[in-house]
Write a protein that holds these residues in place. Structure first.
Motif, PDB file in Angstrom:
ATOM      1  N   ARG A 170       0.827  -1.206   0.000  1.00  0.00           N
ATOM      2  CA  ARG A 170       0.000   0.000   0.000  1.00  0.00           C
ATOM      3  C   ARG A 170       0.865   1.262   0.000  1.00  0.00           C
ATOM      4  NH1 ARG A 170      -5.129  -1.640   0.643  1.00  0.00           N
ATOM      5  NH2 ARG A 170      -5.482  -3.630   1.737  1.00  0.00           N
ATOM      6  N   GLY A 172      -0.900   4.369   0.060  1.00  0.00           N
ATOM      7  CA  GLY A 172      -1.776   5.475   0.426  1.00  0.00           C
ATOM      8  C   GLY A 172      -2.192   6.205  -0.841  1.00  0.00           C
ATOM      9  N   LEU A 175      -7.232   5.303  -3.858  1.00  0.00           N
ATOM     10  CA  LEU A 175      -7.724   3.929  -3.808  1.00  0.00           C
ATOM     11  C   LEU A 175      -6.894   3.031  -4.730  1.00  0.00           C
ATOM     12  CD1 LEU A 175     -10.244   2.951  -2.196  1.00  0.00           C
ATOM     13  CD2 LEU A 175     -11.481   2.938  -4.360  1.00  0.00           C
ATOM     14  N   MET A 203      -7.409   7.584   3.519  1.00  0.00           N
ATOM     15  CA  MET A 203      -6.525   6.548   2.986  1.00  0.00           C
ATOM     16  C   MET A 203      -5.634   5.966   4.075  1.00  0.00           C
ATOM     17  SD  MET A 203      -7.617   6.360   0.005  1.00  0.00           S
ATOM     18  CE  MET A 203      -6.526   4.967  -0.286  1.00  0.00           C
ATOM     19  N   GLY A 257      -9.836  10.468  -5.334  1.00  0.00           N
ATOM     20  CA  GLY A 257      -9.025  10.785  -4.174  1.00  0.00           C
ATOM     21  C   GLY A 257      -9.422  12.104  -3.540  1.00  0.00           C
ATOM     22  N   HIS A 301      -9.440   1.545   2.371  1.00  0.00           N
ATOM     23  CA  HIS A 301      -9.512   2.876   2.975  1.00  0.00           C
ATOM     24  C   HIS A 301      -9.963   2.727   4.432  1.00  0.00           C
ATOM     25  CE1 HIS A 301     -13.942   2.927   2.734  1.00  0.00           C
ATOM     26  NE2 HIS A 301     -13.794   2.346   1.558  1.00  0.00           N
TER      27      HIS A 301
END
Length: 463
Positions: A170, A172, A175, A203, A257, A301
């Motif tokens: 991930r 951040g 999505l 996020m 976002g 999220h």
């Protein structure tokens, strides 16, 4: 192997940046070994004209010779060239996370429609040196590119051509955004893509990476820090002042976002009784579709279902063009969130034409603006912007709320870099304007004693 034989030499592995070198756009990074080519990201150049023209130039390598594309996230500057790549002969897999593929489906189809619409506009007005004007790619090209997507979950290894092995973590940002950890020919190369913020309310935090031989690191905010202020309170102050003047708040927002983050902060204000009777419009079909994906990917999220359902229900969604025109025509105080985030196209242009000339109104800039875009001009305080061939005066107040940015700032980039237990042998600093990239390079040298380089476009390195 007999005792007299020497060990087999590792196959040559090279790296070069075909885009996002000394610029925050057009991200494309190529790895090559033994005739196999893997492209990391495939973005569109945006902003100043000389960069946009690069989208029309032949790629430095034949698209049909590329064996796979790995995508860090779905923003246009990382995926927007994919339909053109397919149009020009690419037929390999496009590898991403599941959420990135879903977001790319929205973004690439919208981009193709804009390309087609722009070409049609130029042809109708005969305002082109080329007859007829053609789109960079069309909806069929976008559809073919989307058919090539192959998805993998975070934290699981996947195979790529040439026996390369990848893993997503991930990042951040938005999505589905991921860092890419790629092992090939005995070398471990990590690509940050775009890193997000820590402790963001929407996020998840960027995940650390334990080790790398080589690191390709973004530097969008490599020379700047975000203000440590409550974004909701900053929004409230701007909104209150604008409504007191009888004005409208216009927010150019990235559909994926930023629009969802804005809805979250406005929901917080609304829940606290801070926005009594002020209509909120999300006037972007793409942002509406992206907001719907919060429910489809709840593990990507932080928001619980009751929160994202409430915040999405709070705003009036306008998919229809006629409804959008009514928003533009109304002079009642309101909040309008619309795309694109850098005011390069879309419905936001009609709102800016209507509201920018009036000093009662406010335009809120919510994130990084590429040089050469209208958003950059507005953020810089230029008195006029050109929209649909007309010079529009910007008399509205301009509020630049950088704390709403989805990009890690300089300290957050270094915080992420501290996660390496084994330091990389070399860092390639990309995806930043020259000053930002060089400032980050010097900080990595000074604070980490890492060898860092800002590559020139198409400069090749042996790894």
């Amino acid at each position: 192997m007999s005792s007299g034989d020497s060990p087999a030499r590792k196959a040559e592995l090279t790296f070069r940046s075909l885009g996002a070198a000394s610029t925050v756009t057009g991200s494309k990074h190529l790895l090559e070994s033994d005739g196999t080519r893997i492209l990391l990201d495939c973005g569109l150049f945006q902003g100043v004209k000389n960069l946009r023209e690069l989208n029309w130039a032949p790629l430095a390598v034949d698209p049909s010779s590329i064996d796979a594309v790995v995508v860090t996230h779905a923003h246009l500057d990382h995926t927007g060239y994919l339909p053109r790549l397919v149009r020009d002969g690419f037929r390999g897999p496009i590898v991403s996370t599941e959420a990135t593929a879903a977001v790319a489906d929205i973004i690439l189809r919208d981009s193709a429609k804009l390309q087609e619409r722009d070409a049609e506009f130029l042809n109708e007005r005969k305002a082109t040196k080329h007859h007829p004007a053609l789109p960079l790619y069309d909806s069929d090209d976008a559809g073919r590119a989307l058919e090539l997507f192959v998805t993998h979950p975070f934290g699981h290894e996947f195979r790529l051509p040439g026996d390369a092995v990848g893993m997503f973590r991930r990042a951040g940002h938005i999505l589905g955004a991921a860092t890419v950890d790629l092992t090939w020919q005995g070398r471990r190369i990590v690509f940050t893509g775009d890193l997000g913020r820590y402790d963001d309310p929407v996020m998840l935090d960027p995940e650390p990476v334990p080790a790398a031989d080589y690191l390709v690191m973004e530097s969008t905010y490599g020379d700047r820090l975000h203000e440590h202020a409550d974004p909701a309170e900053a929004l409230a102050q701007v909104i209150d002042a604008t409504v007191d003047r009888g004005g409208t708040v216009v927010i150019p927002a990235f559909a994926v976002g930023r629009a969802q983050a804005l809805l979250y902060y406005l929901w917080r204000l609304h829940s606290a009784g801070r926005l009594p009777g002020i209509p909120i419009y999300l006037d972007s079909p793409m942002a509406i579709n992206a907001s719907d994906l919060l429910g489809a990917f709840p593990r990507d999220h932080r928001l619980p279902p009751e929160v994202y359902e409430d915040m999405c229900a709070m705003a009036t969604y306008t998919r229809d063009t006629e409804e959008s025109k009514k928003i533009t025509a109304s002079r009642e105080p309101k909040i309008v969130i619309s795309a694109s985030g850098m005011a390069t196209g879309g419905r936001i242009l009609h709102h800016l034409k209507a509201f920018a000339p009036d000093s009662r109104n406010t335009i809120i800039v919510t994130g990084y603006q590429v040089p050469g875009t209208r958003g950059r001009s507005i953020a810089a305080g230029e008195p006029y912007v050109k929209i649909h061939g007309e010079w529009i005066p910007v008399n509205a107040h301009v509020a630049n709320l950088q704390m709403l940015s989805a990009h890690a700032d300089a300290d957050e980039l270094l915080r992420w870099a501290h996660g390496f237990a084994i330091a990389p042998k070399r860092v390639f600093v990309v995806h930043g304007e020259p000053q930002a990239a060089d400032t980050l390079r010097r900080r990595l040298d000074r604070e980490f004693d890492w060898q860092a380089t800002v590559p020139r476009p198409n400069q090749q390195f042996s790894l």
